[in-house]
Write a protein that holds these residues in place. Sequence first.
Motif, PDB file in Angstrom:
ATOM      1  N   LEU A 143       0.852  -1.182   0.000  1.00 36.31           N
ATOM      2  CA  LEU A 143       0.000   0.000   0.000  1.00 36.31           C
ATOM      3  C   LEU A 143       0.890   1.235   0.000  1.00 36.31           C
ATOM      4  CD1 LEU A 143      -2.644  -1.205   2.619  1.00 36.31           C
ATOM      5  CD2 LEU A 143      -2.651  -1.510   0.137  1.00 36.31           C
ATOM      6  N   ASP A 144       1.385   1.601  -1.174  1.00 45.53           N
ATOM      7  CA  ASP A 144       2.333   2.713  -1.280  1.00 45.53           C
ATOM      8  C   ASP A 144       1.660   4.048  -0.960  1.00 45.53           C
ATOM      9  OD1 ASP A 144       0.831   2.180  -3.575  1.00 45.53           O
ATOM     10  OD2 ASP A 144       2.226   3.198  -4.900  1.00 45.53           O
ATOM     11  N   GLU A 145       0.495   4.277  -1.539  1.00 42.02           N
ATOM     12  CA  GLU A 145      -0.315   5.443  -1.212  1.00 42.02           C
ATOM     13  C   GLU A 145      -1.676   4.922  -0.792  1.00 42.02           C
ATOM     14  OE1 GLU A 145      -0.386   8.601  -4.098  1.00 42.02           O
ATOM     15  OE2 GLU A 145       1.574   8.031  -4.893  1.00 42.02           O
ATOM     16  N   PHE A 146      -2.314   5.628   0.127  1.00 44.82           N
ATOM     17  CA  PHE A 146      -3.580   5.107   0.630  1.00 44.82           C
ATOM     18  C   PHE A 146      -4.402   6.226   1.231  1.00 44.82           C
ATOM     19  CE2 PHE A 146      -6.276   1.993   2.879  1.00 44.82           C
ATOM     20  CZ  PHE A 146      -6.411   1.066   1.855  1.00 44.82           C
ATOM     21  N   PRO A 147      -5.757   6.135   1.133  1.00 44.80           N
ATOM     22  CA  PRO A 147      -6.598   7.173   1.738  1.00 44.80           C
ATOM     23  C   PRO A 147      -6.344   7.318   3.237  1.00 44.80           C
ATOM     24  CG  PRO A 147      -7.898   5.760   0.288  1.00 44.80           C
ATOM     25  CD  PRO A 147      -6.554   5.123   0.424  1.00 44.80           C
TER      26      PRO A 147
END
Length: 204
Positions: A143-147
């Motif tokens: 999950l490199d970028e995530f909300p």
Amino acid sequence: DFSFFFLMIRRPPRSTLFPYTTLFRSGSIKMKKKKIRQTWNDNQIKDFLTKKKIDFTLTIDNSIEVNGNLNLKYCDFEFIPFNIATCSGTIDFSNNKLISCEGLPEIVNGDLLLKNNQLKKLKGISKVVNGSLSIANNNLKELDEFPKKIKRSLDLSDNRLKTTNEKIPKNLKNLFIFNNNLKDRKSTRLNSSHTDISRMPSSA
């Protein structure tokens, strides 16, 4: 003297040239082209969304503001071909071929459904999802970028995740991460503490 000079500049033996002629021979090297996101012009956006019966407004910078749901399943998109400024309902890009989340708005007021795509990374994913988020059945390894905020449920099942990297927001109503390659104990505990994936809400 002339014959000596001629010998000095004669063509090298074939064995010397062999690695280079092989390297540059037509068809001997297949370069994999990097796919680049290209956005549509205003006429393409208007024609497509009008045919899909989407209630939208086109802004000056060719972004769209959607009133209601944006349901674009089964469109064979690898990239989202326009930028979504706002959407008052659910955004559904399930069952495409997406390899990027670029084009999504910062905030999604309904559900965000990206299941059954080819996402390996989440570059461009929305920062806030005020409904549920489904990214099930993709190719995520991490999950490199995530909300930062997901108000309801999260479905990460059927990916290739080895760890959640502590990116999953707290206070979720439901979390589904079945059928991954989770190694760390924290992720394993999360996985075993939640049940039936069929409870994941679907778009309207």
